[in-house]
Design a protein around this motif. Structure first.
Motif, PDB file in Angstrom:
ATOM      1  N   THR A  56      81.914  30.521 -56.784  1.00 26.38           N
ATOM      2  CA  THR A  56      82.091  29.672 -55.611  1.00 26.38           C
ATOM      3  C   THR A  56      80.882  29.771 -54.681  1.00 26.38           C
ATOM      4  OG1 THR A  56      84.480  29.941 -55.726  1.00 26.38           O
ATOM      5  CG2 THR A  56      83.565  29.166 -53.638  1.00 26.38           C
ATOM      6  N   LEU A  57      80.405  30.988 -54.462  1.00 25.59           N
ATOM      7  CA  LEU A  57      79.239  31.163 -53.602  1.00 25.59           C
ATOM      8  C   LEU A  57      78.000  30.525 -54.214  1.00 25.59           C
ATOM      9  CD1 LEU A  57      79.838  34.844 -52.442  1.00 25.59           C
ATOM     10  CD2 LEU A  57      79.962  32.797 -51.019  1.00 25.59           C
ATOM     11  N   ALA A  58      77.835  30.674 -55.524  1.00 26.55           N
ATOM     12  CA  ALA A  58      76.679  30.066 -56.193  1.00 26.55           C
ATOM     13  C   ALA A  58      76.752  28.540 -56.093  1.00 26.55           C
ATOM     14  CB  ALA A  58      76.615  30.509 -57.653  1.00 26.55           C
ATOM     15  N   ALA A  59      77.953  27.993 -56.298  1.00 25.53           N
ATOM     16  CA  ALA A  59      78.122  26.539 -56.213  1.00 25.53           C
ATOM     17  C   ALA A  59      77.896  26.036 -54.790  1.00 25.53           C
ATOM     18  CB  ALA A  59      79.522  26.146 -56.679  1.00 25.53           C
ATOM     19  N   ALA A  60      78.144  26.901 -53.798  1.00 22.52           N
ATOM     20  CA  ALA A  60      77.940  26.513 -52.399  1.00 22.52           C
ATOM     21  C   ALA A  60      76.482  26.577 -51.991  1.00 22.52           C
ATOM     22  CB  ALA A  60      78.764  27.413 -51.484  1.00 22.52           C
ATOM     23  N   GLY A  61      75.638  27.041 -52.910  1.00 19.26           N
ATOM     24  CA  GLY A  61      74.217  27.065 -52.614  1.00 19.26           C
ATOM     25  C   GLY A  61      73.665  28.414 -52.220  1.00 19.26           C
ATOM     26  N   VAL A  62      74.492  29.448 -52.269  1.00 23.31           N
ATOM     27  CA  VAL A  62      73.998  30.786 -51.944  1.00 23.31           C
ATOM     28  C   VAL A  62      73.135  31.268 -53.100  1.00 23.31           C
ATOM     29  CG1 VAL A  62      74.628  33.177 -51.428  1.00 23.31           C
ATOM     30  CG2 VAL A  62      76.037  31.290 -50.559  1.00 23.31           C
ATOM     31  N   PRO A  63      71.918  31.700 -52.853  1.00 22.90           N
ATOM     32  CA  PRO A  63      71.070  32.204 -53.939  1.00 22.90           C
ATOM     33  C   PRO A  63      71.754  33.360 -54.650  1.00 22.90           C
ATOM     34  CG  PRO A  63      69.797  31.905 -51.926  1.00 22.90           C
ATOM     35  CD  PRO A  63      71.231  31.731 -51.546  1.00 22.90           C
ATOM     36  N   LEU A  64      71.572  33.452 -55.964  1.00 23.76           N
ATOM     37  CA  LEU A  64      72.228  34.514 -56.731  1.00 23.76           C
ATOM     38  C   LEU A  64      71.855  35.898 -56.216  1.00 23.76           C
ATOM     39  CD1 LEU A  64      71.937  33.140 -60.394  1.00 23.76           C
ATOM     40  CD2 LEU A  64      73.920  33.128 -58.879  1.00 23.76           C
ATOM     41  N   ALA A  65      70.618  36.047 -55.758  1.00 25.68           N
ATOM     42  CA  ALA A  65      70.186  37.349 -55.249  1.00 25.68           C
ATOM     43  C   ALA A  65      70.932  37.743 -53.985  1.00 25.68           C
ATOM     44  CB  ALA A  65      68.684  37.341 -54.986  1.00 25.68           C
ATOM     45  N   GLY A  66      71.501  36.778 -53.285  1.00 23.44           N
ATOM     46  CA  GLY A  66      72.193  37.084 -52.047  1.00 23.44           C
ATOM     47  C   GLY A  66      73.691  37.206 -52.197  1.00 23.44           C
ATOM     48  N   ILE A  67      74.196  36.974 -53.408  1.00 26.50           N
ATOM     49  CA  ILE A  67      75.650  36.986 -53.598  1.00 26.50           C
ATOM     50  C   ILE A  67      76.212  38.409 -53.620  1.00 26.50           C
ATOM     51  CG2 ILE A  67      77.482  36.470 -55.243  1.00 26.50           C
ATOM     52  CD1 ILE A  67      76.046  33.905 -55.936  1.00 26.50           C
ATOM     53  N   ARG A  68      75.537  39.316 -54.302  1.00 25.80           N
ATOM     54  CA  ARG A  68      76.086  40.672 -54.414  1.00 25.80           C
ATOM     55  C   ARG A  68      76.279  41.340 -53.049  1.00 25.80           C
ATOM     56  NH1 ARG A  68      74.188  45.639 -58.436  1.00 25.80           N
ATOM     57  NH2 ARG A  68      75.749  47.135 -57.666  1.00 25.80           N
ATOM     58  N   PRO A  69      75.285  41.265 -52.139  1.00 31.21           N
ATOM     59  CA  PRO A  69      75.525  41.874 -50.821  1.00 31.21           C
ATOM     60  C   PRO A  69      76.742  41.288 -50.116  1.00 31.21           C
ATOM     61  CG  PRO A  69      73.199  41.397 -51.107  1.00 31.21           C
ATOM     62  CD  PRO A  69      73.915  40.745 -52.253  1.00 31.21           C
ATOM     63  N   LEU A  70      76.975  39.991 -50.312  1.00 27.73           N
ATOM     64  CA  LEU A  70      78.151  39.378 -49.694  1.00 27.73           C
ATOM     65  C   LEU A  70      79.439  39.929 -50.301  1.00 27.73           C
ATOM     66  CD1 LEU A  70      77.182  35.597 -49.379  1.00 27.73           C
ATOM     67  CD2 LEU A  70      77.382  37.275 -47.556  1.00 27.73           C
TER      68      LEU A  70
END
Length: 261
Positions: A56-70
């Protein structure tokens, strides 16, 4: 009974490919589950939730590198981060809607150049008895006015709307449009110019349709381009404009004179 689902079933549940799930594993977004006795990795509900969150985060445009911290953040920072992503998505949606509206406007030549308010006023003019040539000339003048004096265009449209509510003025305007077919030395031109000038002078709000734009341009050249854009139509129209402006000048109204060059 086996607990959990296979990677293929997990991928289908989340709506991604098996390759994507494995890519998430390599990036550390989702931990690989342990293998069961038969040697298969089984994904439980917690694993599926983590996969859904990552997708969901990736589809929303969040860079993959920034997903894990979230995903690793505590509840409050995670909620704040989601709110920020939502604001970004809203901005993107508004931008896309604006782009779509621009595309729709391209299907209508008038709407591509003028705001809806101006297009609606142009559409009213034929019903009030204005000939097609006058509507076209008005449209051309408005395009020039919006391009040259954009900060004053909304005020001008408000003043034009005011003018259309004056039935006597509308009748006078139709007469002016008709006069374009007369001979340039027709004595009726002077009478019509005087009648028109007197009507404008009697209504300060109406007079602003003449003075408002040129007062904002700070340059007589711009006013001349707007006010005289239709001079090529007929010599009578040119003569009527000259007489009308001369009458206003005689009454103390500042009207720029054409550039002599």
């Amino acid at each position: 009974m086996q607990e959990g689902v296979t990677i293929g079933q997990a991928a289908a549940f989340v709506g991604v490919t098996v390759k994507t799930v494995r890519h998430y594993h390599r990036l550390g977004l989702v931990e690989e589950p342990d293998r069961d006795a038969s040697g298969y990795r089984r994904y439980g509900s917690a694993d599926l939730l983590r996969l859904v969150q990552a997708r969901t985060l990736a589809a929303a445009g969040v860079p993959l590198a920034g997903i894990r911290p979230l995903l690793d953040a505590e509840a409050e920072p995670f909620a704040a981060a989601l709110a920020d992503v939502e604001r970004q998505l809203t901005a993107r949606i508004e931008e896309l809607i604006a782009r779509r509206d621009t595309l729709h406007r391209l299907a209508d030549g008038d709407r591509a150049l003028l705001p809806d308010r101006a297009v609606a006023l142009l559409a009213r003019m034929p019903g009030l008895g204005f000939p097609a040539a006058e509507v076209a000339a008005t449209r051309e003048g408005w395009v020039l006015a919006r391009a040259l004096v954009p900060e004053g265009f909304d005020d001008y449209l408000a003043q034009f709307e005011h003018a259309l509510e004056d039935t006597r003025l509308v009748a006078l305007a139709r007469r002016v449009a008709e006069a374009a077919t007369w001979e340039p030395d027709d004595p009726r031109l002077a009478e019509l110019a005087t009648a028109a000038a007197d009507r404008y002078l009697a209504d300060p709000a109406l007079l602003k349709t003449v003075t408002g734009l040129q007062a904002r341009t700070e340059a007589a050249t711009r006013y001349t381009l707007i006010a005289r854009h239709g001079e090529a139509r007929t010599p009578a129209a040119v003569r009527l404009t000259e007489l009308f402006e001369s009458r206003l000048r005689a009454a103390g109204v500042r009207i720029p004179r054409p550039d002599p060059r």
